[in-house]
Design an enzyme around this catalytic site. Structure first.
Site, PDB file in Angstrom:
ATOM      1  N   ASP A 238       0.841  -1.204   0.000  1.00 59.53           N
ATOM      2  CA  ASP A 238       0.000   0.000   0.000  1.00 59.53           C
ATOM      3  C   ASP A 238       0.875   1.253   0.000  1.00 59.53           C
ATOM      4  O   ASP A 238       0.370   2.377  -0.047  1.00 59.53           O
ATOM      5  CB  ASP A 238      -1.019  -0.014   1.149  1.00 59.53           C
ATOM      6  CG  ASP A 238      -0.365  -0.091   2.517  1.00 59.53           C
ATOM      7  OD1 ASP A 238       0.871  -0.227   2.594  1.00 59.53           O
ATOM      8  OD2 ASP A 238      -1.107  -0.015   3.515  1.00 59.53           O
ATOM      9  N   SER A 239       2.216   1.064   0.000  1.00 63.04           N
ATOM     10  CA  SER A 239       3.129   2.183  -0.261  1.00 63.04           C
ATOM     11  C   SER A 239       2.886   2.729  -1.665  1.00 63.04           C
ATOM     12  O   SER A 239       3.384   3.809  -2.004  1.00 63.04           O
ATOM     13  CB  SER A 239       4.587   1.740  -0.098  1.00 63.04           C
ATOM     14  OG  SER A 239       4.820   0.545  -0.829  1.00 63.04           O
TER      15      SER A 239
ATOM     16  N   ASP B   5      -1.104  -6.053  -0.169  1.00 63.71           N
ATOM     17  CA  ASP B   5      -1.543  -5.420   1.081  1.00 63.71           C
ATOM     18  C   ASP B   5      -3.046  -5.205   1.094  1.00 63.71           C
ATOM     19  O   ASP B   5      -3.616  -4.675   0.115  1.00 63.71           O
ATOM     20  CB  ASP B   5      -0.881  -4.036   1.214  1.00 63.71           C
ATOM     21  CG  ASP B   5       0.365  -4.072   2.072  1.00 63.71           C
ATOM     22  OD1 ASP B   5       0.478  -4.948   2.950  1.00 63.71           O
ATOM     23  OD2 ASP B   5       1.224  -3.190   1.869  1.00 63.71           O
TER      24      ASP B   5
ATOM     25  N   GLU C 204       8.930  -4.125  10.724  1.00 60.02           N
ATOM     26  CA  GLU C 204       9.365  -2.830  10.184  1.00 60.02           C
ATOM     27  C   GLU C 204       9.913  -1.940  11.292  1.00 60.02           C
ATOM     28  O   GLU C 204       9.265  -1.705  12.320  1.00 60.02           O
ATOM     29  CB  GLU C 204       8.181  -2.136   9.477  1.00 60.02           C
ATOM     30  CG  GLU C 204       8.584  -0.785   8.888  1.00 60.02           C
ATOM     31  CD  GLU C 204       7.624  -0.226   7.852  1.00 60.02           C
ATOM     32  OE1 GLU C 204       6.650  -0.923   7.484  1.00 60.02           O
ATOM     33  OE2 GLU C 204       7.855   0.916   7.417  1.00 60.02           O
TER      34      GLU C 204
HETATM   35  O1  KIV Z   1       3.522  -1.125   1.616  1.00 56.24           O
HETATM   36  C1  KIV Z   1       4.712  -1.468   1.706  1.00 56.24           C
HETATM   37  O2  KIV Z   1       5.548  -1.150   0.851  1.00 56.24           O
HETATM   38  C2  KIV Z   1       5.110  -2.255   2.856  1.00 56.24           C
HETATM   39  C3  KIV Z   1       6.568  -2.483   3.069  1.00 56.24           C
HETATM   40  C4  KIV Z   1       7.153  -1.284   3.713  1.00 56.24           C
HETATM   41  C5  KIV Z   1       6.849  -3.706   3.835  1.00 56.24           C
HETATM   42  O3  KIV Z   1       4.290  -2.683   3.622  1.00 56.24           O
END
Ligand code: KIV
Length: 267
Positions: free
Chosen positions: A47-48, A86, A185
């Protein structure tokens, strides 16, 4: 020769054999294709995407529909890697029924292999329900960006005893609930070592030191696409921002000077 696809049992064996697991984020077909062919074990449709693709300050605004779109694009580029998607903020926190419904949508509409959600004890019921529907679940503990408004900042988590003890309990609870793996994290390396040794499932670290069973980075960070974002835990393997900007400037100059296209580039 047939490609040997990565599965949850491959990842489990890697932990048992002490073979480190590599994971990167991907949000589209082109990068997923390159990372898959390079041999990455896990691709995370994180979700980044809310930050690096949509330009939001946090991960909170991204929707389930948008995550499904990114995952569909990624799946078209993948032959071998294990793809985790995610669950976005708001798509699972209400109750386990909603969490299951969101997970089923992701699995049905994208063909991805697993989902990831953030949290410990508070999401254990949802993990159990999703896993009993046959969907592998990756957990996420430590700094959980969907709770940024509770934390107030992105500083290292679990430095104090109380939070470290909660994390130690949470990892056991989500393992027991059925998670096949967990992201840790931004926690101290020695805490990550202790919790990694305390569970049978592989831990994947980001800013959590070298003792985790694997590592994950956001692709834009490791490729140096945003040169302004350089926290200590990121190793930048390229400076793509400089390269891309240089290429764009050269192209603009070539167009302005009528150097592009040449006769050889014309029909
Ligand atoms: O959304 C993402 O990129 C993540 C990573 C930081 C593990 O959850």
């Amino acid at each position: 020769m047939a490609i040997k696809k990565i599965t949850t049992s491959t990842l489990q064996k890697m932990k048992l054999n002490g073979e480190k697991i590599s994971m990167l984020t991907a949000y589209d077909f082109s990068f997923a294709r390159i990372f898959d062919a390079a041999g990455i074990d896990i691709l995370l449709v994180g979700d980044s995407a809310s930050n690096v693709m949509a330009g939001n300050e946090t991960t909170l605004p991204i929707t389930l529909e948008q995550m499904i779109y990114h995952a569909q694009c990624v799946m078209k580029g993948v032959n071998r890697s294990f793809v985790v998607v995610d669950l976005p903020f708001g798509s699972y926190q209400s109750n386990s029924e909603i969490a299951l419904a969101s997970s089923i949508r992701i699995m049905k509409e994208t063909g991805a292999h697993a989902i990831k959600l953030e949290g410990g004890e508070e999401v254990a019921e949802s993990i159990k329900r999703i896993v009993s529907a046959g969907i592998p679940v990756m957990g996420h503990l430590g700094l959980t960006p969907q709770s940024i408004n509770k934390f107030g900042s992105y500083i290292v988590r679990a430095k104090e005893d109380a939070e470290a003890e909660k994390l130690k309990r949470d990892i056991k609870i989500i393992e027991e609930a059925g998670c096949f793996s967990v992201v840790l994290e931004k926690i101290p390396a020695l805490l990550a070592k202790v919790v990694t040794e305390s569970v049978h499932i592989p831990t994947i670290g980001i800013g959590a030191g070298k003792y985790c069973d694997g590592q994950v980075l956001v692709m834009h960070d490791m490729l140096g696409i945003n040169s302004e974002f350089k926290p200590r835990f990121i190793r930048q393997y390229q400076e793509l921002e400089t390269l891309i900007s240089g290429a764009a400037k050269e192209y603009i100059a070539n167009v302005k000077s009528n150097d592009f296209p040449s006769d050889g580039e014309s029909y």
